[in-house]
Design a protein around this motif. Sequence first.
Motif, PDB file in Angstrom:
ATOM      1  N   PRO A 198      19.323  25.222 -14.694  1.00 34.34           N
ATOM      2  CA  PRO A 198      19.430  25.965 -15.634  1.00 34.34           C
ATOM      3  C   PRO A 198      19.027  25.143 -17.105  1.00 34.34           C
ATOM      4  O   PRO A 198      18.570  25.640 -18.102  1.00 34.34           O
ATOM      5  CB  PRO A 198      20.758  26.366 -15.850  1.00 34.34           C
ATOM      6  CG  PRO A 198      21.108  26.232 -14.324  1.00 34.34           C
ATOM      7  CD  PRO A 198      20.517  25.146 -13.661  1.00 34.34           C
ATOM      8  N   GLY A 199      19.363  23.823 -17.246  1.00 34.25           N
ATOM      9  CA  GLY A 199      19.308  22.923 -18.199  1.00 34.25           C
ATOM     10  C   GLY A 199      17.578  22.950 -18.738  1.00 34.25           C
ATOM     11  O   GLY A 199      17.269  23.042 -19.896  1.00 34.25           O
ATOM     12  N   ALA A 200      16.865  22.635 -17.595  1.00 36.30           N
ATOM     13  CA  ALA A 200      15.436  22.530 -17.902  1.00 36.30           C
ATOM     14  C   ALA A 200      14.882  24.054 -18.272  1.00 36.30           C
ATOM     15  O   ALA A 200      14.099  24.117 -19.193  1.00 36.30           O
ATOM     16  CB  ALA A 200      14.610  22.054 -16.374  1.00 36.30           C
ATOM     17  N   ALA A 201      15.304  25.022 -17.910  1.00 32.92           N
ATOM     18  CA  ALA A 201      15.087  26.449 -18.080  1.00 32.92           C
ATOM     19  C   ALA A 201      15.178  26.756 -19.425  1.00 32.92           C
ATOM     20  O   ALA A 201      14.446  27.706 -20.115  1.00 32.92           O
ATOM     21  CB  ALA A 201      15.568  27.624 -17.181  1.00 32.92           C
ATOM     22  N   ILE A 202      16.192  25.997 -20.124  1.00 30.57           N
ATOM     23  CA  ILE A 202      16.590  26.680 -21.418  1.00 30.57           C
ATOM     24  C   ILE A 202      15.633  25.137 -22.652  1.00 30.57           C
ATOM     25  O   ILE A 202      15.229  25.686 -23.376  1.00 30.57           O
ATOM     26  CB  ILE A 202      18.027  25.969 -21.662  1.00 30.57           C
ATOM     27  CG1 ILE A 202      18.763  27.382 -21.054  1.00 30.57           C
ATOM     28  CG2 ILE A 202      18.355  26.452 -23.124  1.00 30.57           C
ATOM     29  CD1 ILE A 202      18.266  28.732 -21.405  1.00 30.57           C
TER      30      ILE A 202
END
Length: 266
Positions: free
Chosen positions: A95-99
Amino acid sequence: MVGIELLLPVLIIVILIFSQSIKMVNEYERVVIFRLGRLSGVKGPGLFLIIPFVDRALKIDLRVVAIDVPKQAVITRDNVTVEVDAVVYYKVVEPGAAITQVENYMFATSTLSQTTLRDVLGQMELDELLSERENINKQIQELLDTYTDPWGIKVTGVTIRDVALPETMKRAIAKQAEAEREKRARIILAEGEYQAAEKMKDAAILYQGVPTAIKLRELQTLAEISREKNLIVVTQQSQTLETGNIAALSKAVSGNSQFMPGKKEQ
């Protein structure tokens, strides 16, 4: 009384701040926390606390998402224009990379799916596109997975749903299929004739060695012919009938047929 009047607003403010600090997400969701603009971490599932007015929470769904890729006009390597649509399945694994790595991961993945579909199919011929869909699906999936890996996205599957051909190409393919089936039929017929000729050759060699066998075969054939009541069978035992004898025999048979019982003379 004055203390109670001052304590009540403070208590209300504390309750509001505490209610804003409590967050809850489902099992299939995660929350990316930004604290004063910096990535603080990923929380969830269940209950967790944030600092109101300091932390900013963005919710991410971790379930598999299906993208309906709209029809793309593709020119194959053999210069045939086809319209192809597909379905792409993906899910967020980081999730961190997707944001932080992409502005809008859903829109970016959808757009990348369309361009990758056109690029891959444009390098193939029409026959490959129609007969090797499994390999094409796998190739597109591997390319998309490579491109989206830095975004924290995993492409789990790609399926080409439909390939629309022009009407002229459909007729050409139908003619090709008909010609192919006719070719197979002719080959099968030729193979049957060849096998029959081989068996007849073997039978001729056998009859040549055993003359009695050909006589028995002749008698068997006559027995089969005799089942028809309207036939006259003429057999020859030792020598060929002369032409005159055959003519006389035919005339005699035709003469006798005029005096058959029940037949009136004209």
